[in-house]
Design a protein around this motif. Structure first.
Motif, PDB file in Angstrom:
ATOM      1  N   PRO A  71       0.828  -1.206   0.000  1.00 37.38           N
ATOM      2  CA  PRO A  71       0.000   0.000   0.000  1.00 37.38           C
ATOM      3  C   PRO A  71       0.865   1.261   0.000  1.00 37.38           C
ATOM      4  N   GLY A  92      -5.457  -6.790  -6.344  1.00 34.77           N
ATOM      5  CA  GLY A  92      -5.475  -5.431  -5.842  1.00 34.77           C
ATOM      6  C   GLY A  92      -5.844  -4.471  -6.954  1.00 34.77           C
ATOM      7  N   GLU A  93      -5.406  -3.230  -6.839  1.00 35.97           N
ATOM      8  CA  GLU A  93      -5.703  -2.226  -7.870  1.00 35.97           C
ATOM      9  C   GLU A  93      -4.531  -1.272  -7.996  1.00 35.97           C
ATOM     10  N   ARG A 122      -7.526   3.792 -13.697  1.00 36.93           N
ATOM     11  CA  ARG A 122      -7.527   2.835 -12.602  1.00 36.93           C
ATOM     12  C   ARG A 122      -7.529   1.444 -13.200  1.00 36.93           C
ATOM     13  N   ASN A 141       0.142   2.171  -6.196  1.00 41.34           N
ATOM     14  CA  ASN A 141      -0.882   1.453  -5.441  1.00 41.34           C
ATOM     15  C   ASN A 141      -1.384   2.423  -4.381  1.00 41.34           C
ATOM     16  N   GLU A 142      -2.533   3.001  -4.604  1.00 41.11           N
ATOM     17  CA  GLU A 142      -3.037   4.031  -3.694  1.00 41.11           C
ATOM     18  C   GLU A 142      -3.823   3.456  -2.532  1.00 41.11           C
ATOM     19  N   SER A 143      -3.964   2.145  -2.481  1.00 41.61           N
ATOM     20  CA  SER A 143      -4.705   1.539  -1.383  1.00 41.61           C
ATOM     21  C   SER A 143      -4.003   1.822  -0.053  1.00 41.61           C
ATOM     22  N   SER A 144      -4.791   1.975   0.997  1.00 40.61           N
ATOM     23  CA  SER A 144      -4.193   2.185   2.314  1.00 40.61           C
ATOM     24  C   SER A 144      -3.913   0.865   3.026  1.00 40.61           C
ATOM     25  N   ASP A 145      -4.454  -0.223   2.508  1.00 47.14           N
ATOM     26  CA  ASP A 145      -4.329  -1.466   3.280  1.00 47.14           C
ATOM     27  C   ASP A 145      -4.154  -2.727   2.435  1.00 47.14           C
ATOM     28  N   ARG A 146      -4.045  -2.583   1.137  1.00 48.06           N
ATOM     29  CA  ARG A 146      -4.025  -3.794   0.330  1.00 48.06           C
ATOM     30  C   ARG A 146      -2.854  -3.815  -0.651  1.00 48.06           C
ATOM     31  N   ALA A 148      -0.938  -4.826  -4.049  1.00 48.82           N
ATOM     32  CA  ALA A 148      -1.308  -5.102  -5.438  1.00 48.82           C
ATOM     33  C   ALA A 148      -0.187  -5.935  -6.050  1.00 48.82           C
TER      34      ALA A 148
END
Ligand code: FE2
Length: 183
Positions: A71, A92-93, A122, A141-146, A148
């Motif tokens: 993340p 993930g994304e 995205r 990877n802009e996720s805070s918890d996942r 990618a």
């Protein structure tokens, strides 16, 4: 069993030629098939402190990588010089920021971009893109918890990567890296 890169027919890079050079579509097909190999994707070691890489054998002598993104990590702005490529999110994304402009590759240190050249996309799992030569982008990877995970392929194998800093419309060449630095 799904197709793994090592099981794919491949041409050693030493004998690759214009006739066998993989196209952007070939590379996108490869990253799509590879991302579908759940066993391979699950084999990538993940590190919460930084990105992780596993080198794969791409089609037709191309250079391919499996990359894990904790993340909040990203590449920074860069291009792949004269290589074309493709990448696709396997889990993930990811987000890609890119420039929709052809920039001269050599002979400048800073460029002022015009309005309207920024593109954002995205890329959730299963989504990817191919790109041509001199494509300038950053991947995040802009996720805070996942985490990618993504699959990448480049042809010709990356001769160099140019790294840029970006301040508003100003793009500045900061560094030219060889592949061994990039790992
Ligand atoms: Fe890139």
């Amino acid at each position: 069993m799904s197709v793994s890169p090592s099981a794919s027919p491949s041409v050693p890079s030493s004998v690759s030629s214009a006739a066998s050079a993989p196209t952007q579509a070939d590379l996108l097909d490869f990253v799509r098939r590879t991302a579908a190999d759940r066993e391979l994707i699950a084999s990538l070691p993940l590190d919460p402190e930084g990105r992780t890489w596993v080198r794969l054998e791409g089609p037709g002598g191309s250079e391919a990588w499996l990359i894990g993104w904790p993340p909040g990590t990203g590449t920074g702005w860069h291009d792949h010089a004269d290589s074309v490529g493709a990448f696709l999110t396997a889990s993930g994304e990811l987000k890609e920021n890119a420039l929709a402009a052809r920039l001269p590759t050599d002979g400048w240190k800073t460029l002022e971009l015009t309005d309207g050249v920024d593109r954002e996309r995205r890329l959730p799992a299963g989504q990817g893109r191919a790109f041509g030569r001199h494509h300038v982008h950053e991947v995040l990877n802009e996720s805070s918890d996942r985490h990618a995970i993504s699959v990448h392929a480049y042809y010709p194998p990356l001769p160099q990567i140019r790294r840029y800093s970006r301040s508003g419309p100003i793009l500045r060449l900061e560094q030219v890296e060889r592949p061994e630095d990039w790992q």
